[in-house]
Write a protein that holds these residues in place. Structure first.
Motif, mmCIF file in Angstrom:
data_model
loop_
_atom_site.group_PDB
_atom_site.id
_atom_site.type_symbol
_atom_site.label_atom_id
_atom_site.label_comp_id
_atom_site.label_asym_id
_atom_site.label_seq_id
_atom_site.Cartn_x
_atom_site.Cartn_y
_atom_site.Cartn_z
ATOM 1 N N ARG A 17 -15.934 55.360 7.135
ATOM 2 C CA ARG A 17 -17.106 55.649 7.257
ATOM 3 C C ARG A 17 -17.930 55.547 5.913
ATOM 4 O O ARG A 17 -18.950 55.249 5.478
ATOM 5 C CB ARG A 17 -17.652 56.797 7.888
ATOM 6 C CG ARG A 17 -19.317 57.245 8.128
ATOM 7 C CD ARG A 17 -19.276 58.442 9.190
ATOM 8 N NE ARG A 17 -19.039 58.188 10.344
ATOM 9 C CZ ARG A 17 -17.843 58.961 11.004
ATOM 10 N NH1 ARG A 17 -17.095 59.730 10.315
ATOM 11 N NH2 ARG A 17 -17.573 58.684 12.340
ATOM 12 N N ARG A 21 -20.425 53.495 3.961
ATOM 13 C CA ARG A 21 -21.772 54.319 3.198
ATOM 14 C C ARG A 21 -21.826 53.639 1.772
ATOM 15 O O ARG A 21 -22.872 53.591 1.236
ATOM 16 C CB ARG A 21 -21.520 56.024 3.109
ATOM 17 C CG ARG A 21 -22.631 56.528 2.804
ATOM 18 C CD ARG A 21 -22.371 58.002 2.573
ATOM 19 N NE ARG A 21 -21.798 58.357 1.565
ATOM 20 C CZ ARG A 21 -22.132 58.421 0.438
ATOM 21 N NH1 ARG A 21 -23.258 58.126 -0.020
ATOM 22 N NH2 ARG A 21 -21.173 58.848 -0.308
ATOM 23 N N ASP A 58 -20.718 55.451 16.875
ATOM 24 C CA ASP A 58 -21.794 55.473 15.818
ATOM 25 C C ASP A 58 -22.873 54.495 15.268
ATOM 26 O O ASP A 58 -23.463 54.628 14.821
ATOM 27 C CB ASP A 58 -20.897 56.233 14.311
ATOM 28 C CG ASP A 58 -20.615 57.581 14.776
ATOM 29 O OD1 ASP A 58 -20.691 58.361 15.679
ATOM 30 O OD2 ASP A 58 -19.835 58.128 13.698
ATOM 31 N N THR A 214 -26.476 61.512 16.562
ATOM 32 C CA THR A 214 -26.500 60.184 16.117
ATOM 33 C C THR A 214 -28.127 60.026 15.634
ATOM 34 O O THR A 214 -28.211 58.856 15.155
ATOM 35 C CB THR A 214 -26.275 59.228 17.192
ATOM 36 O OG1 THR A 214 -27.233 59.319 18.240
ATOM 37 C CG2 THR A 214 -25.105 59.191 17.783
ATOM 38 N N GLU A 251 -31.744 57.008 12.518
ATOM 39 C CA GLU A 251 -30.712 56.751 13.169
ATOM 40 C C GLU A 251 -29.283 56.615 12.475
ATOM 41 O O GLU A 251 -29.435 55.807 11.526
ATOM 42 C CB GLU A 251 -30.884 55.812 14.266
ATOM 43 C CG GLU A 251 -32.019 56.149 15.490
ATOM 44 C CD GLU A 251 -31.954 55.060 16.448
ATOM 45 O OE1 GLU A 251 -31.457 55.098 17.650
ATOM 46 O OE2 GLU A 251 -32.952 54.212 16.356
ATOM 47 N N LYS A 252 -28.218 56.870 12.888
ATOM 48 C CA LYS A 252 -27.202 56.422 12.321
ATOM 49 C C LYS A 252 -27.023 54.793 12.266
ATOM 50 O O LYS A 252 -26.405 54.132 11.248
ATOM 51 C CB LYS A 252 -25.659 56.978 12.970
ATOM 52 C CG LYS A 252 -25.362 58.684 12.392
ATOM 53 C CD LYS A 252 -24.089 58.968 12.980
ATOM 54 C CE LYS A 252 -23.875 60.296 12.303
ATOM 55 N NZ LYS A 252 -22.610 60.482 12.857
ATOM 56 N N ARG A 253 -27.295 54.358 13.115
ATOM 57 C CA ARG A 253 -26.887 52.647 13.429
ATOM 58 C C ARG A 253 -28.081 52.092 12.482
ATOM 59 O O ARG A 253 -27.811 50.746 12.516
ATOM 60 C CB ARG A 253 -27.045 52.285 14.956
ATOM 61 C CG ARG A 253 -28.402 52.620 15.340
ATOM 62 C CD ARG A 253 -28.582 52.156 16.814
ATOM 63 N NE ARG A 253 -29.811 52.453 17.446
ATOM 64 C CZ ARG A 253 -30.278 51.961 18.676
ATOM 65 N NH1 ARG A 253 -29.296 51.346 19.465
ATOM 66 N NH2 ARG A 253 -31.401 52.041 19.136
ATOM 67 N N GLN A 256 -27.121 52.812 5.969
ATOM 68 C CA GLN A 256 -26.240 53.887 5.341
ATOM 69 C C GLN A 256 -27.406 54.856 4.908
ATOM 70 O O GLN A 256 -26.870 56.023 4.968
ATOM 71 C CB GLN A 256 -25.801 53.366 4.101
ATOM 72 C CG GLN A 256 -24.686 52.273 4.265
ATOM 73 C CD GLN A 256 -24.190 51.402 3.081
ATOM 74 O OE1 GLN A 256 -24.690 51.967 1.891
ATOM 75 N NE2 GLN A 256 -23.615 50.242 3.200
ATOM 76 N N ALA A 259 -28.078 57.051 8.113
ATOM 77 C CA ALA A 259 -26.732 57.624 8.723
ATOM 78 C C ALA A 259 -26.581 58.760 7.685
ATOM 79 O O ALA A 259 -26.071 59.959 8.346
ATOM 80 C CB ALA A 259 -25.598 56.531 8.576
ATOM 81 N N VAL A 262 -29.029 61.566 8.739
ATOM 82 C CA VAL A 262 -28.405 62.262 9.982
ATOM 83 C C VAL A 262 -27.312 63.105 9.773
ATOM 84 O O VAL A 262 -27.161 64.509 10.174
ATOM 85 C CB VAL A 262 -27.978 61.304 11.065
ATOM 86 C CG1 VAL A 262 -27.502 61.945 12.357
ATOM 87 C CG2 VAL A 262 -29.185 60.517 11.581
ATOM 88 N N GLU A 263 -26.461 62.818 8.983
ATOM 89 C CA GLU A 263 -25.132 63.465 8.615
ATOM 90 C C GLU A 263 -25.315 64.726 7.942
ATOM 91 O O GLU A 263 -24.913 65.766 8.314
ATOM 92 C CB GLU A 263 -24.197 62.835 8.088
ATOM 93 C CG GLU A 263 -23.627 61.649 8.923
ATOM 94 C CD GLU A 263 -22.713 60.264 8.130
ATOM 95 O OE1 GLU A 263 -22.475 60.798 6.861
ATOM 96 O OE2 GLU A 263 -22.257 59.357 8.712
#
Length: 283
Positions: A17, A21, A58, A214, A251-253, A256, A259, A262-263
């Motif tokens: 991941r 990223r 993910d 997500t 959204e994660k999808r 980068q 994502a 979100v994280e």
């Protein structure tokens, strides 16, 4: 990788991941084969496969099969332009409730927007159109014991206690309704439902909803002057326009940048939940 201990699928997924990223692995490129990854990380192919399936969930990888290596997924098309919370939240929650395990985390001033937004997924559950197996909801709300930044009286010498008590009554009543509506799914549909609240030691300047790990939905609280009639007169206050605030979706999808948002939002929420927040009783 250190061969002195067993490497977990989550560790492999986190490493890949990070490569996605940072651009080491770009959209459209193929991953190394499962055999090559197994050799790199010193694990069995089954462990690599678990990591790849997590990345696929993910939205970071294409179809994971036993055949050719999967490709890094292209960013998903962006959602429509930001919409008011009252318009945008319900369809996002409905989509989230279509998953077998629903996870909703929210940091907000009250549950004013959540209650009507949950009406649609709850209706679909009662109609038998969707049926999650488990629902976990965690909500962060301001503590009753702090001096709120808003709502507050317009006049600094105004009746701050009346404004505070009005907000507190709303916070408690809405939270209780939300809890009741969700927990009722235990008896009506035998769904494992857990709803927990914790108290923030500050006034959140924005509201955040995290859906299934997500998607992050974010909106600023807009402050406006308003009046509310009471038995003893009129309360003039600076209050929020929560349901009208524009809700932005990450959204994660979607790439980068989304994502990472979100994280980091999930890490921020988890850190608050586990550290400086306290038990909250809705009474």
């Amino acid at each position: 990788m250190n061969g002195s201990r067993r490497v977990l699928p989550t560790e492999i997924a986190d490493t890949l991941r990070e490569r996605i990223r940072t651009g080491q692995l770009r959209a459209g490129e193929r991953l190394p084969t499962q055999a090559e990854l197994a050799e790199e990380f010193g694990v069995e192919r089954a462990t690599v496969r678990q990591a790849l399936l997590a990345l696929q969930q993910d939205g970071l990888l294409g179809n994971v099969t036993k055949g050719s290596p999967p490709r890094i997924a292209e960013p998903a098309p962006a959602h429509d332009e930001p919409q008011p919370t009252m318009v945008a939240l319900a369809p996002r929650l409905t989509e989230a409730f279509s998953a077998p395990h629903v996870r909703v985390d929210a940091a907000c001033l009250t549950a004013e927007s959540l209650i009507p937004a949950l009406g649609e997924p709850l209706r679909m559950i009662h109609e038998g159109r969707i049926r999650p197996e488990r629902v976990d909801v965690r909500i962060l709300l301001p503590s009753r014991d702090i001096n709120l930044a808003f709502p507050v009286p317009v006049d600094v010498h105004g009746d701050d206690d009346a404004v505070h008590q009005r907000w507190l009554a709303m916070r408690n009543a809405q939270g209780q309704v939300l809890q009741y509506n969700l927990q009722a799914l235990r008896s009506t549909h035998d769904i494992d439902v857990q709803v927990h609240f914790r108290a923030l030691p500050f006034t959140p300047p924005a509201k955040l909803y995290l859906l299934n790990g997500t998607e992050a939905l974010f909106a600023y609280y807009m402050i406006a002057r308003r009046e509310e009639p009471t038995d003893s007169g009129t309360l003039e206050m600076y209050d929020t326009l929560g349901s009208a605030s524009l809700l932005f979706s990450f959204e994660k999808r979607a790439g980068q940048r989304d994502a990472a948002f979100v994280e980091q939002s999930q890490k921020w929420f988890d850190a608050l939940w586990e550290t400086i927040t306290t038990d909250l009783t809705l009474s």
